[in-house]
Structures are given as structure tokens and as C-alpha cells.
Enzyme design. Structure first.
Site, PDB file in Angstrom:
ATOM      1  N   LYS A 143       0.483  -1.464  -0.147  1.00 56.37           N
ATOM      2  CA  LYS A 143       0.581  -0.284   0.198  1.00 56.37           C
ATOM      3  C   LYS A 143       0.879   1.704  -0.313  1.00 56.37           C
ATOM      4  CE  LYS A 143      -3.697  -2.677   2.670  1.00 56.37           C
ATOM      5  NZ  LYS A 143      -4.311  -2.244   3.155  1.00 56.37           N
ATOM      6  N   TYR A 192     -11.858  -3.882  -3.817  1.00 57.82           N
ATOM      7  CA  TYR A 192     -12.749  -4.112  -2.267  1.00 57.82           C
ATOM      8  C   TYR A 192     -13.918  -4.703  -2.466  1.00 57.82           C
ATOM      9  CZ  TYR A 192      -8.460  -2.984  -0.005  1.00 57.82           C
ATOM     10  OH  TYR A 192      -6.900  -2.416   0.662  1.00 57.82           O
ATOM     11  N   ASN A 229      -1.871  -0.848   7.157  1.00 54.25           N
ATOM     12  CA  ASN A 229      -1.679  -1.448   7.294  1.00 54.25           C
ATOM     13  C   ASN A 229      -0.541  -2.281   6.175  1.00 54.25           C
ATOM     14  OD1 ASN A 229      -3.369  -2.516   5.315  1.00 54.25           O
ATOM     15  ND2 ASN A 229      -4.558  -4.346   6.748  1.00 54.25           N
ATOM     16  N   HIS A 277      -1.716  -5.734   1.021  1.00 56.08           N
ATOM     17  CA  HIS A 277      -2.814  -6.735   1.216  1.00 56.08           C
ATOM     18  C   HIS A 277      -2.413  -8.043   1.228  1.00 56.08           C
ATOM     19  CE1 HIS A 277      -7.245  -8.387   0.150  1.00 56.08           C
ATOM     20  NE2 HIS A 277      -6.356  -8.369  -1.560  1.00 56.08           N
ATOM     21  N   GLU A 323      -8.248 -11.651  -8.270  1.00 55.10           N
ATOM     22  CA  GLU A 323      -7.856  -9.827  -8.057  1.00 55.10           C
ATOM     23  C   GLU A 323      -6.842 -10.051  -8.983  1.00 55.10           C
ATOM     24  OE1 GLU A 323      -6.368 -10.687  -3.666  1.00 55.10           O
ATOM     25  OE2 GLU A 323      -8.754  -9.817  -2.616  1.00 55.10           O
TER      26      GLU A 323
END
Ligand code: CMP
Length: 139
Positions: free
Chosen positions: A10, A50, A113, A116, A127
């Protein structure tokens, strides 16, 4: 059984120069990076990624965040890659992630975080097709 999973690093991880650190862990584990790109994600792709969280309170925030800067998308392949990579990432909330995991070593808050990874093999197929529509050469 060999399988593939999708990981994202991210914006916070890219900004903190953690691309190599994160990717090297997979290679050290014996997994292979079979596709890799650094990109500015477009909102539609992030929302599709998402989609299962669309009704959750954090949906807009996590989509906004993924679009704040460059991210890295990669396909990681190897025996039990989906479970192995999930375990290496640690708990979604870094404050609950075990030291030694990526989030446990480099993260502090759930909003940033770091990474992913696909939750199961079906999500991985979806994905990978979303982030690598051009296809992946697995050899
Ligand atoms: P990720 O594995 O990318 O999947 C959904 C993301 O939403 C998650 O990591 C977090 O970055 C973010 N998020 C924010 N709040 C929550 C929450 N309460 N539960 C799960 N994910 C959250």
C-alpha cells in the site's frame, strides 16, 4: 500444491521504501514473484478490489487511501502460497500482528497496514485478473 496469490504493498509501504524488504521475505520463503508492477491505482479498480467490503464503514476510507500514492501489485506463486503469504502478513490490524510478520514488524495502525493479500484461492484468481488483466507468465 502450487498456487498463486495477489499481494499489494500500500502507499505507506512504498513511501517508506519497504518494497524490497517485503518482497524479499517471499523470495526467502521459497515463493516466486511471477508478476510485479508499481502503479497509481485508479479508483474503479480499487473499488472492485474491495467490493466485498462495500457495505463496511471503512470502505470509502480504504479506497481513498489506496489512491493516495503509488502502490505495488505482485503475483506470488508457490506451494500453499495463499495461506503462506497470509500468515507472513500477520493479522489485519498490525497491533494484533505477531512480531516476525510483515505487519507485526512494520505496522502500527489498521488504516496503514502496509499490505494486502488474497484471502482464499477464489479471491486470488479474481484479484490477479483485476490487477493483471494482461495476464501472467508463470514459467
Ligand atoms: P486489507 O487486507 O487490504 O483488506 C481490507 C482493508 O480495509 C484492510 O486491509 C485494512 O487496511 C482496512 N480496514 C480499515 N478498517 C478495517 C476494519 N475494521 N476491519 C478490516 N479492515 C479494515
Amino acid at each position: 500444491m502450487s498456487e498463486s496469490t495477489l499481494i499489494l504493498i500500500k502507499p505507506g509501504g512504498v513511501q517508506r521504501n519497504l518494497i524490497g524488504t517485503v518482497l524479499s521475505r517471499f523470495e526467502q520463503r521459497g515463493l516466486r514473484i511471477v508478476a510485479l508492477k508499481r502503479l497509481l491505482a485508479d479508483r474503479a479498480t480499487v473499488e472492485a478490489h474491495y467490493d466485498e467490503h462495500r457495505e463496511r464503514a471503512f470502505f470509502q476510507d480504504v479506497c481513498d487511501y489506496l489512491c493516495t500514492g503509488p502502490i505495488v501489485a505482485a503475483v506470488i506463486t508457490g506451494d500453499n502460497a495463499v495461506k503462506a503469504v497470509r500468515a507472513m502478513m500477520g493479522a489485519t490490524n498490525p497491533i494484533e500482528a505477531t512480531p516476525g510478520t510483515i505487519r507485526g514488524d512494520f505496522g502500527l495502525t489498521i488504516d496503514d497496514n502496509l499490505t494486502h493479500s488474497s484471502s482464499d484461492p477464489e479471491a486470488a484468481l479474481r484479484e490477479i485478473a483485476l490487477w493483471f488483466p494482461e495476464g501472467v507468465a508463470e514459467r
